[in-house]
Enzyme design. Structure first.
Site, PDB file in Angstrom:
ATOM      1  N   ASP A 177      -0.663  -4.458  -3.704  1.00 42.62           N
ATOM      2  CA  ASP A 177      -1.655  -3.381  -3.826  1.00 42.62           C
ATOM      3  C   ASP A 177      -1.013  -2.012  -3.614  1.00 42.62           C
ATOM      4  O   ASP A 177      -1.571  -1.135  -2.944  1.00 42.62           O
ATOM      5  CB  ASP A 177      -2.791  -3.570  -2.813  1.00 42.62           C
ATOM      6  CG  ASP A 177      -3.450  -4.937  -2.926  1.00 42.62           C
ATOM      7  OD1 ASP A 177      -3.419  -5.515  -4.029  1.00 42.62           O
ATOM      8  OD2 ASP A 177      -3.976  -5.425  -1.909  1.00 42.62           O
ATOM      9  N   ASP A 215       0.811  -1.227   0.000  1.00 41.11           N
ATOM     10  CA  ASP A 215       0.000   0.000   0.000  1.00 41.11           C
ATOM     11  C   ASP A 215       0.844   1.277   0.000  1.00 41.11           C
ATOM     12  O   ASP A 215       0.605   2.193   0.791  1.00 41.11           O
ATOM     13  CB  ASP A 215      -0.969   0.016   1.186  1.00 41.11           C
ATOM     14  CG  ASP A 215      -2.052  -1.045   1.076  1.00 41.11           C
ATOM     15  OD1 ASP A 215      -1.941  -1.901   0.185  1.00 41.11           O
ATOM     16  OD2 ASP A 215      -2.997  -1.016   1.866  1.00 41.11           O
TER      17      ASP A 215
END
Length: 286
Positions: free
Chosen positions: A169, A126
């Site tokens: 991600d 992230d």
């Protein structure tokens, strides 16, 4: 233009800046967690290899009240104003070990008309959050996240000639973002597969994440075929890949539907030119 040096109070400088002002960070490491609320601010460095903003918050860290930070409070820099431009510096979250610590955001962008050029964003899971949040999380985090991280607003962002590094991600959110001539670099992920993008766009959005002439590369040790270009964080996540170059670390399938969901039926993923062996639900760009 105002010059700032390592050791200066960046948050105070950001807060005192006038709309449209340019702040220049001289070479060095700025160990600081800060947020920009001044619209039109230009933040410039002496080069991504010379000027670095660094912090190390992580999702499982406890705050003074004993609450976990959660993904969305771990940023090193948060941009929460419109029309901000950042050039020539690195923004780093160096907490490391996400398998033990959870998500570690380097940059959060919660502003419209944001531009970043010739920068490096570095973390693990992230790395880059592109606001806004999905509607369900805006509601879920009422009273937990400050209102400036929960706005329901349009956010358009542009990244040019940047290096973005991460594992899982590491480009995610609901912003309408264009990445031009960027290097998207996967780092070694000890838990298995890696994922570059995790879009969560709502169905009314028609832009999503657009990667144009980007290079998808990998650090030493990333196995061949172990990284997916994108997986939908929410049902209608939208990603477009145009004229990109892919290293051997990218899975021939290209895309993942997100665990045991049925988002392969709703996700809007496009790629051009088409690549043999991709999942059947990726579409050709009209």
């Amino acid at each position: 233009m105002k010059l700032l040096y390592p050791g200066d109070n960046l948050q105070e400088a950001f807060d005192r800046a006038c709309p449209g002002e340019e702040l220049w960070l001289t070479a060095g490491d700025y160990r600081v967690k800060s947020a920009i609320f001044t619209p039109g601010l230009a933040l410039c460095g002496d080069g991504a290899d010379r000027t670095r903003m660094i912090w190390d918050d992580y999702a499982l860290k406890k705050d003074s009240k004993g609450l976990e930070y959660n993904t969305f409070r771990t940023w090193t820099l948060a941009v929460c104003a419109d029309g901000v431009t950042i050039r020539g510096l690195s923004i780093v979250n160096n907490a490391l070990r996400p398998e033990d610590k959870g998500q570690e955001v380097a940059l959060t962008v919660y502003g419209d008309r944001f531009t970043m050029e010739r920068c490096r964003l570095a973390s693990t899971q992230d790395t880059l959050f592109l606001g806004p949040l999905p509607p369900d999380l805006i509601e879920r985090y009422r009273g937990f996240l400050p209102d400036w991280l929960r706005q329901d607003k349009a956010c358009r962002q542009r990244f040019y000639d940047c290096l973005i590094e991460g594992t899982v991600d590491f480009i995610f959110g609901c912003g309408d973002a264009v990445f031009e001539n960027c290097e998207i670099r996967s780092l070694y992920e000890v838990r298995g597969a890696g994922y570059a993008a995790a879009p969560a766009h709502g169905l009314p959005q028609t832009e999503g994440f657009r990667f144009q002439n980007c290079r998808f590369t990998a650090a030493e040790g990333v196995p061949d075929g172990s990284v997916y270009l994108a997986r939908p964080w929410r049902d209608y996540g939208l990603c477009v890949f145009e004229r990109c170059d892919y290293g051997a670390h990218i899975s021939p399938l290209g895309f993942d539907k997100w665990n045991d969901t049925h988002r392969d039926q709703t996700a809007r993923f496009y790629e051009s030119p088409s690549v043999s062996g991709r999942v059947p639900w990726v579409r050709q760009i009209p």
